[in-house]
Design a protein around this motif. Structure first.
Motif, PDB file in Angstrom:
ATOM      1  N   CYS A  25     -58.193  34.089 -14.245  1.00 15.06           N
ATOM      2  CA  CYS A  25     -57.528  34.550 -15.311  1.00 15.06           C
ATOM      3  C   CYS A  25     -56.256  33.698 -15.234  1.00 15.06           C
ATOM      4  CB  CYS A  25     -57.080  36.003 -15.422  1.00 15.06           C
ATOM      5  SG  CYS A  25     -56.058  36.498 -13.864  1.00 15.06           S
ATOM      6  N   CYS A  83     -59.000  40.826 -11.956  1.00 15.71           N
ATOM      7  CA  CYS A  83     -60.423  40.404 -11.614  1.00 15.71           C
ATOM      8  C   CYS A  83     -60.730  40.682 -10.352  1.00 15.71           C
ATOM      9  CB  CYS A  83     -60.257  38.849 -11.927  1.00 15.71           C
ATOM     10  SG  CYS A  83     -59.238  38.135 -13.061  1.00 15.71           S
ATOM     11  N   CYS A  95     -55.237  33.052  -9.388  1.00 11.35           N
ATOM     12  CA  CYS A  95     -56.578  33.646  -9.670  1.00 11.35           C
ATOM     13  C   CYS A  95     -57.148  32.465 -10.511  1.00 11.35           C
ATOM     14  CB  CYS A  95     -56.326  34.831 -10.542  1.00 11.35           C
ATOM     15  SG  CYS A  95     -58.099  35.380 -11.056  1.00 11.35           S
ATOM     16  N   CYS A 141     -57.049  39.412  -6.880  1.00 11.57           N
ATOM     17  CA  CYS A 141     -56.575  39.604  -8.428  1.00 11.57           C
ATOM     18  C   CYS A 141     -56.636  41.022  -8.715  1.00 11.57           C
ATOM     19  CB  CYS A 141     -56.971  38.561  -9.294  1.00 11.57           C
ATOM     20  SG  CYS A 141     -56.276  38.728 -10.853  1.00 11.57           S
TER      21      CYS A 141
HETATM   22 ZN    ZN Z   1     -57.533  37.528 -12.409  1.00  9.58          ZN
END
Ligand code: ZN
Ligand code: ADP
Length: 803
Positions: A539, A521, A536, A518
């Motif tokens: 998120c 993240c 992800c 991601c």
């Molecule tokens: Zn993420």
């Protein structure tokens, strides 16, 4: 005459309450715990009076505008509980109070004035009454003030006092009940696999819609499919055109708990249960018991009896469960026994319904509150008992400020109100086990309530076990395969746990080795197949599955780490006649979907229920004779001090779902670590053995409960800025510890294991020492932590994880 002032906590991250003057008209209503409307800059906000004082503030104080309730919203004991939470966890009192009262009661500033029959005339009050009469009997204060072009609060308060008007604080936004909704339903005759391959090859959108529908049990609200699952409307319409699905207008799903009659267990407690109930009765008010009962030992009946005894004394009760949606059976039993005395507080309630339930408890019209974490704040009158079911569950810890742990709040509230506390679990937390002493005694239920013993658990070593070749990358031993076939042939039900959702954990290029991550993240994206995408899990970001590596263009992309979707696909081809249901976050995002799936299992319409940890909790299905754990190691090697604890609890709990009926049962656990103490003890149902080993591990270096922890997490979008701030914070803590000569270890600064979430880089500094000393630091530091611009520091006391 002395002029009184009220300290008012507002639902904002403010360090201190604000001081307001108490107008004479409101004097008797302004008491600690009362809800008031106060001016804050140009707005009016609802706040809670936390204390009264005669000392005027330095700056001139504004007036409290109104006190809409005849009785204070918060009873003294809850206010005291809030003070404790605020001090213990270092959270602003206002934020703590905000989570205690239902959202609707904070209703921004919409105070509505309602005219009653007995309104007097004359003066400003007369103008207000006349205005209200013209407007059909009610209007917001702000509107009246605008219309009459003068301040009206004083007159309104006088009117309210003589009963001429009635004040009501309007809820911010209540989701008005939607009467009907469109539901997409699969046709009875579904296309064969071949027809589907041929027909849907050119339409990935339709295929995705079809698979999603199948996964959701054949039907789902259209809104859910489009808005939450991100499916294309065109794909769904395409299925309808082909006659594979149809759209129906149905009455929208209502709260299934509302009319749930509930099933009472027509049981007489056995000797062990009677002894447990007697021990609870013998507990001094304010103290507790740890009900350590193996899975299936009948803890629920003990809870029910404890609650019944409290009610018989004219007192009330709170029953906390980890998650309402996952425990419909427990809820239904409580409803079955106590009927209308119960208020079920669950996340599906609208703001208005929640406020209603709250008021009924506050007025004593309901005596038993059942709910997850925040139900610990239920305003039950004269609280006699608090039961915390599955006390070891980490979902009792709140993830945002105030970062309270509901079990620990329960301990405090029980003491404040003289209620008895019952902490129940088959796998008690190391914390509760450690707390056992004069004020928390252990009661055990060592045997199952029925005639069946605990099921035998077999560990299958995935490194050497013979595997079914067709299973490909899926770890599927011949041993498990045989048992599943056998259970299905006897028309018994199977539970399969795989604690990883999605299709595969990662997508990796075979040429350059790059794993798709991601970009917000620091975590690999999970491969999903229905609907397809890389997702992800932190998120929620979604991207298409790339045809070639985005780094080097390599064409071969390999999936690693099997998830529930892949398991489901495999099971469908391996056991084509078996009826499957999958339960994980992806299949349960629609309201009440847990309930729907579990009802089908209960009615015997499902042969194999597969899922993540969701299927490991409280389920009690007598026809489940086989439980399989596909990969026991998914959480074992996480860089967290609770990795072994979580693994043990998960395996022991899911194993406890097997063999609850007369046919008995067995458990197969596949692992690459068959010698790990978390697994060997789980296989023996040996919770004491596990705790002994685990507490030994946590001696040195010390981890909770052998030492207390406070995790300070620093986050921000600028990587260097965050690292810098973490350094400053660690130095600040070290300075404080040295100057005060405290015995506290300052650990770090170090990047968190999850180094970045939603664009924010994360570092942490952990403090370790005695709880009492850490408590002093937290209280001192709460408003003083160095927090440079663009960086946020959170205080997490007693963290459930350090990731
Ligand atoms: Zn993420
Ligand atoms: P636990 O929560 O401890 O895992 P449950 O409360 O779900 O266990 O009870 C397990 C099963 O045993 C349930 O099906 C319940 O109906 C049954 N049971 C509990 N107590 C008794 C009893 N005294 N007599 C007969 N059956 C019982």
């Amino acid at each position: 005459m002395t002029i009184g002032y009220g300290l008012v906590a507002l639902p904002l991250p403010l360090a201190q309450p604000y001081t307001y003057r108490i107008p004479e008209t409101l004097a008797d209503r302004i008491v600690p715990g009362a809800r008031v409307v106060v001016p804050v800059r140009q707005r009016e906000l609802v706040g809670i009076v936390t204390a009264l004082t005669d000392t005027p503030p330095e700056q001139s104080a504004r007036d409290i505008l109104s006190a809409p309730d005849a009785e204070p919203a918060l009873p003294e004991a809850l206010l005291e509980t809030a003070r404790w939470i605020s001090g213990y966890y270092g959270a602003p009192l206002g934020l703590t109070l905000r989570v205690m009262l239902p959202a609707a009661m904070w209703g921004a500033s919409q105070v509505i004035v309602e005219l009653t029959d007995s309104a007097p005339g004359g003066g400003v009050a007369g103008d207000i009454v006349a205005y209200l009469a013209r407007k059909g009997g009610e209007a917001p204060v702000a509107t009246i003030a605008r219309a009459l072009k003068r301040p009206v609060w004083d007159a309104i308060n006088r009117l309210a006092r003589v009963g001429g008007v009635h004040l009501r604080v309007e809820a911010p936004e209540t989701d008005a009940a939607i009467a009907t909704e469109k539901v997409v339903r699969l046709a009875e005759v579904v296309p064969t696999l071949l027809e589907r391959e041929a027909g849907l090859r050119r339409s990935p959108a339709q295929r995705a819609a079809l698979e999603a529908l199948e996964e959701l049990g054949g039907s789902a609200p259209l809104r859910h499919l489009v808005e939450q699952m991100g499916l294309s409307r065109a794909g769904i319409d395409g299925l309808v055109k082909r006659g594979i699905a149809r759209v129906e207008e149905v009455e929208s799903q209502r709260d299934p708990f509302r009319d749930l009659a509930g099933t009472a267990p027509p049981l007489t407690p056995n000797a062990a249960q009677l002894a447990a109930v007697a021990a609870i009765d013998a507990t001094a008010p304010g103290d507790g018991v740890l009900l350590f009962g193996v899975t299936g030992s009948g803890k629920t009946l003990v809870y029910l009896e404890a609650i019944r005894h409290a009610l018989a004394e004219g007192r009330g009760a709170i029953l906390l469960v980890p998650e309402i949606a996952l425990t419909p059976q427990t809820v239904s039993r409580v409803r079955g026994v106590f009927g209308d005395q119960v208020a079920v507080l669950h996340s599906g309630l609208s703001d208005g319904e929640r406020a209603d339930a709250w008021r009924m408890l506050r007025r004593g019209e309901r005596k038993v509150a059942v709910g997850a974490r925040s139900a610990i704040f239920a305003p039950v009158r004269d609280l006699g008992v608090i039961v915390v079911d599955e006390e070891h569950e980490s979902s009792y810890k709140n993830g945002e400020a105030p970062r309270y742990h509901a079990r620990d709040v329960a301990v405090v509230r029980a003491r404040l109100e003289g209620a008895r506390l019952v902490l129940g679990s088959a796998t008690p937390s190391p914390e509760s086990m450690h707390r056992v002493g004069p004020r928390l005694t252990v009661i055990s239920l060592p045997e199952r309530a029925g005639t069946q013993p605990l099921p035998p658990v077999e560990l299958v070593d995935l490194r050497s076990a013979e595997r079914l070749p067709e299973a490909g990358p899926l770890p599927w031993s011949m041993r498990l395969d045989r048992e599943v076939l056998a259970a299905l042939s006897r028309a018994e039900q199977v539970l399969l746990l795989l604690n990883r959702r999605g299709y595969a954990a990662t997508l990796q290029c075979q040429a350059c080795g790059a794993v798709r991550q991601c970009d917000r993240c620091s975590i690999a994206l999970t491969v999903h197949q229905s609907p397809p995408g890389l997702r992800c899990h932190y998120c929620g970001r979604d991207e298409p599955i790339p045809a070639a590596c985005l780094e080097c263009g390599g064409a071969v992309q390999r999936m690693r780490g099997v998830g529930t979707q892949q398991l489901e696909r495999f099971l469908a081809s391996r056991f084509p006649a078996a009826r499957l249901a999958r339960m994980d976050l992806d299949t349960t995002s629609a309201k009440w979907s847990h309930q729907t799936i579990l009802d089908r299992v209960g009615r015997g319409e499902v042969d194999i229920l597969l899922g993540t940890q969701m299927i490991a909790k409280g389920l009690d299905f007598p026809n489940v004779t086989l439980v399989g754990v596909i990969d026991a190691d998914t959480g074992l090697h996480l860089p967290d001090f609770r990795a072994a604890e979580r693994t043990f609890q998960l395996i022991a709990q899911v194993a406890g779902r097997a063999g609850r009926g007369p046919k008995g049962g067995r458990v197969i656990v596949q692992t690459r670590n068959p010698d790990h103490y978390a697994l060997t003890t789980a296989a023996q149902h040996d919770t004491e053995g596990f705790l002994r080993a685990e507490l030994g591990q946590r001696q040195s270096p010390p981890y909770p409960p052998m030492a207390s922890l406070v995790n300070l997490v620093v986050s921000g979008e600028n990587e260097l800025g965050v690292a810098d701030a973490a350094g400053t914070l660690a130095a600040w803590c070290a300075g404080l510890v040295a100057s005060q000569r405290l015995t506290v270890d300052v650990l770090g600064p170090a990047p968190c294991a999850l180094a970045r979430i939603k664009l924010r880089w994360r570092w942490h500094v952990a403090l370790r020492g005695e709880g009492e000393v850490l408590g002093r630091i937290v209280r001192y530091a709460a408003n003083r932590l160095p927090e440079p611009r663009g960086v946020r520091v959170i205080i997490d006391r007693d963290p459930v994880s350090l990731l």
